[in-house]
Motif scaffolding. Structure first.
Motif, mmCIF file in Angstrom:
data_model
loop_
_atom_site.group_PDB
_atom_site.id
_atom_site.type_symbol
_atom_site.label_atom_id
_atom_site.label_comp_id
_atom_site.label_asym_id
_atom_site.label_seq_id
_atom_site.Cartn_x
_atom_site.Cartn_y
_atom_site.Cartn_z
ATOM 1 N N VAL A 175 0.812 -1.196 0.000
ATOM 2 C CA VAL A 175 0.000 0.000 0.000
ATOM 3 C C VAL A 175 0.852 1.256 0.000
ATOM 4 O O VAL A 175 0.348 2.357 0.163
ATOM 5 C CB VAL A 175 -0.927 0.019 1.234
ATOM 6 N N GLU A 176 2.114 1.063 -0.212
ATOM 7 C CA GLU A 176 3.022 2.221 -0.243
ATOM 8 C C GLU A 176 2.539 3.263 -1.242
ATOM 9 O O GLU A 176 2.654 4.464 -1.041
ATOM 10 C CB GLU A 176 4.433 1.769 -0.605
ATOM 11 N N ARG A 177 2.005 2.790 -2.314
ATOM 12 C CA ARG A 177 1.531 3.697 -3.354
ATOM 13 C C ARG A 177 0.398 4.587 -2.843
ATOM 14 O O ARG A 177 0.361 5.773 -3.125
ATOM 15 C CB ARG A 177 1.026 2.838 -4.519
ATOM 16 N N LEU A 178 -0.491 4.002 -2.103
ATOM 17 C CA LEU A 178 -1.595 4.792 -1.557
ATOM 18 C C LEU A 178 -1.085 5.823 -0.558
ATOM 19 O O LEU A 178 -1.502 6.973 -0.572
ATOM 20 C CB LEU A 178 -2.592 3.869 -0.853
ATOM 21 N N ARG A 179 -0.196 5.375 0.270
ATOM 22 C CA ARG A 179 0.345 6.289 1.269
ATOM 23 C C ARG A 179 1.017 7.460 0.560
ATOM 24 O O ARG A 179 0.858 8.620 0.928
ATOM 25 C CB ARG A 179 1.353 5.560 2.154
ATOM 26 N N ARG A 180 1.737 7.139 -0.470
ATOM 27 C CA ARG A 180 2.428 8.180 -1.215
ATOM 28 C C ARG A 180 1.444 9.159 -1.842
ATOM 29 O O ARG A 180 1.675 10.364 -1.848
ATOM 30 C CB ARG A 180 3.273 7.504 -2.303
ATOM 31 N N MET A 181 0.371 8.630 -2.351
ATOM 32 C CA MET A 181 -0.639 9.524 -2.934
ATOM 33 C C MET A 181 -1.158 10.502 -1.884
ATOM 34 O O MET A 181 -1.302 11.696 -2.146
ATOM 35 C CB MET A 181 -1.815 8.707 -3.488
ATOM 36 N N GLY A 182 -1.425 9.981 -0.720
ATOM 37 C CA GLY A 182 -1.926 10.835 0.348
ATOM 38 C C GLY A 182 -0.939 11.933 0.697
ATOM 39 O O GLY A 182 -1.310 13.098 0.853
ATOM 40 N N GLU A 183 0.306 11.546 0.770
ATOM 41 C CA GLU A 183 1.326 12.538 1.114
ATOM 42 C C GLU A 183 1.420 13.610 0.045
ATOM 43 O O GLU A 183 1.496 14.795 0.339
ATOM 44 C CB GLU A 183 2.678 11.858 1.295
ATOM 45 N N GLN A 184 1.435 13.176 -1.180
ATOM 46 C CA GLN A 184 1.536 14.129 -2.289
ATOM 47 C C GLN A 184 0.352 15.077 -2.294
ATOM 48 O O GLN A 184 0.489 16.257 -2.584
ATOM 49 C CB GLN A 184 1.580 13.366 -3.619
ATOM 50 N N TYR A 185 -0.779 14.519 -1.985
ATOM 51 C CA TYR A 185 -1.999 15.322 -1.966
ATOM 52 C C TYR A 185 -1.864 16.466 -0.965
ATOM 53 O O TYR A 185 -2.069 17.635 -1.299
ATOM 54 C CB TYR A 185 -3.188 14.439 -1.599
ATOM 55 N N VAL A 186 -1.516 16.118 0.243
ATOM 56 C CA VAL A 186 -1.413 17.145 1.273
ATOM 57 C C VAL A 186 -0.298 18.133 0.956
ATOM 58 O O VAL A 186 -0.434 19.344 1.153
ATOM 59 C CB VAL A 186 -1.170 16.509 2.655
ATOM 60 N N ARG A 187 0.768 17.621 0.423
ATOM 61 C CA ARG A 187 1.875 18.510 0.091
ATOM 62 C C ARG A 187 1.485 19.514 -0.989
ATOM 63 O O ARG A 187 1.889 20.675 -0.952
ATOM 64 C CB ARG A 187 3.098 17.697 -0.355
ATOM 65 N N PHE A 188 0.730 19.055 -1.933
ATOM 66 C CA PHE A 188 0.255 19.968 -2.976
ATOM 67 C C PHE A 188 -0.562 21.100 -2.344
ATOM 68 O O PHE A 188 -0.375 22.277 -2.651
ATOM 69 C CB PHE A 188 -0.609 19.222 -3.993
ATOM 70 N N ALA A 189 -1.437 20.714 -1.454
ATOM 71 C CA ALA A 189 -2.291 21.716 -0.810
ATOM 72 C C ALA A 189 -1.461 22.723 -0.031
ATOM 73 O O ALA A 189 -1.733 23.925 -0.047
ATOM 74 C CB ALA A 189 -3.291 21.030 0.116
ATOM 75 N N LEU A 190 -0.441 22.239 0.639
ATOM 76 C CA LEU A 190 0.383 23.147 1.437
ATOM 77 C C LEU A 190 1.221 24.061 0.555
ATOM 78 O O LEU A 190 1.572 25.175 0.942
ATOM 79 C CB LEU A 190 1.306 22.339 2.364
ATOM 80 N N LYS A 191 1.518 23.572 -0.614
ATOM 81 C CA LYS A 191 2.353 24.362 -1.521
ATOM 82 C C LYS A 191 1.531 25.452 -2.206
ATOM 83 O O LYS A 191 2.046 26.511 -2.542
ATOM 84 C CB LYS A 191 2.963 23.425 -2.573
ATOM 85 N N HIS A 192 0.263 25.178 -2.420
ATOM 86 C CA HIS A 192 -0.600 26.155 -3.095
ATOM 87 C C HIS A 192 -1.875 26.363 -2.286
ATOM 88 O O HIS A 192 -2.969 26.054 -2.756
ATOM 89 C CB HIS A 192 -0.951 25.649 -4.495
ATOM 90 N N PRO A 193 -1.736 26.873 -1.100
ATOM 91 C CA PRO A 193 -2.885 26.964 -0.203
ATOM 92 C C PRO A 193 -4.068 27.746 -0.775
ATOM 93 O O PRO A 193 -5.203 27.271 -0.729
ATOM 94 C CB PRO A 193 -2.318 27.645 1.043
ATOM 95 N N ALA A 194 -3.801 28.923 -1.299
ATOM 96 C CA ALA A 194 -4.914 29.737 -1.791
ATOM 97 C C ALA A 194 -5.574 29.078 -2.999
ATOM 98 O O ALA A 194 -6.795 29.115 -3.157
ATOM 99 C CB ALA A 194 -4.419 31.132 -2.154
ATOM 100 N N HIS A 195 -4.764 28.472 -3.821
ATOM 101 C CA HIS A 195 -5.304 27.795 -4.990
ATOM 102 C C HIS A 195 -6.154 26.597 -4.548
ATOM 103 O O HIS A 195 -7.250 26.361 -5.047
ATOM 104 C CB HIS A 195 -4.154 27.335 -5.883
#
Lengths: 204, 204
Positions: B87-107
């Motif tokens: 399930v490493e792939r799923l975990r990675r998706m989750g991390e990427q998701y949150v990181r994207f949000a933190l990188k572009h908060p207003a967007h």
DNA sequence: CGGGGCATGTTGACCTCGTCAACATACAGC
DNA sequence: GCTGTATGTTGACGAGGTCAACATGCCCCG
């Protein structure tokens, strides 16, 4: 509208403003809340609110704070009468949380829409939201001590649980979830998944 | 700013508008995005955007759609090079998701802020967000078939997982989470809890 | 009991913003 | 080259937030 003659002219305009703004948000969304409109609905002029709030943002912050307090009360009251046995209490909290959000979508949106609220940090708002977290942490701690959920930083676990219910509430409110899905089931499954995940995990 | 001379006067104003609006959102928040300001930054008048979008909302919807597409790409790319084992792939998706949000908060905020976007349903926006869900469902289905996570409606599980990461992203963006908490740990713990919860559950 | 002063409310004015209509312009294809 | 349409510009309007000057009523002090 209930009480009057408390202070000067209007009689506790401040409280009325918050109350009325909340009502307008529920009725017509945040966009319908206008200083002019709210004054008009209360029978005062557009300038009157400025005697009680420095600007519109401050009023909305007060509305949001009231929302948090109400939500907190709701979550607490679910406590009474509930079988506090097992993690049923936690599950119930989660359900109440999401249900509150669904019942007052615009208000809930405002509570978490920091952008609309403040550039600067609003301590009152922070405290109101903080109280929510504290309650959750307390409950989690209790269940940890009973061995019903895994040990570890209860605050971190609280954040995880909060994220799940807040995320679900948010997605539901923003209609990102297929309306054909049974909402009750989804709420149950979400809280259940979180509780299961917290039950038997061991830190990496 | 890159390409020009594609169409008439300005040269693909439409694309420039979306791009510039996104930039302004990142720089100064959604409130700083003004039809006048955006036109000015692109060297056109305030009325020019109306030749490409019926109103401001439509422009913002386009920006939000672009955001979803970008997020989708990011989640997909995390795929490559990753050990798709377990399930490493799923975990990675989750991390990427949150990181994207933190990188572009207003967007990110705009993407999920339906209130600011549309009274009526915006099919484009719905589709962009829907694609995200579909991807998640697909991945979950794969892992179900491998027996790595529990069976059951993969769509419901996708919603649960989405709720968790979206909620976490949202709380982080709105600064509802103590800044002293290690964000990476929190992200890991959240995804881990969800995965654990999905692994060994049986429907009630 | 009367007046001063502050809390509260009102009004006029200004600025920003979204948006529409009338007008201007340039590029495409004949 | 000419005409039509896609594109861009400008003036105007109405809504809304906010401030300053002004009005009013209530409390308290003497």
């Amino acid at each position: 509208m209930a009480e009057r003659a408390r202070t000067y002219h209007h009689g506790d305009l401040r409280a009325s403003l918050v109350e009325e703004a909340a009502a307008m948000i529920s009725e017509g969304g945040a966009a319908s809340v206008t200083m002019r409109a709210i004054g008009s609905r209360l029978g005062v002029s557009r300038g009157a609110p400025y005697r009680h709030f420095p600007d519109k943002t401050a009023l909305l912050v007060a509305v949001a704070v009231a929302g948090f307090k109400r939500l907190n009360r709701r979550l607490g009251s679910g406590d009474a009468g509930a079988p506090s046995s097992s993690v049923e209490r936690l599950r119930r909290m989660g359900e109440q949380y999401v249900r509150f959000a669904l019942k007052h979508p615009a208000h809930y949106r405002l509570m978490y829409g920091k952008e609309a609220l403040a550039r600067q940090d609003q301590p009152e708002l922070r405290n109101a939201a903080g109280a929510l977290l504290e309650n959750l942490v307390d409950v989690i701690r209790v269940h940890q001590q009973r061995g019903e959920i895994e040990g570890g930083d209860p605050r971190a676990q609280a954040y995880v649980a909060w994220s799940a219910v807040h995320g679900l509430a948010s997605l539901l409110i923003e209609q990102q979830i297929d309306p054909n899905v049974d909402v009750d089931d989804l709420i149950r499954q979400t809280t259940q998944t979180i509780l299961d995940g917290m039950r038997d995990r061991s830190q990496d």
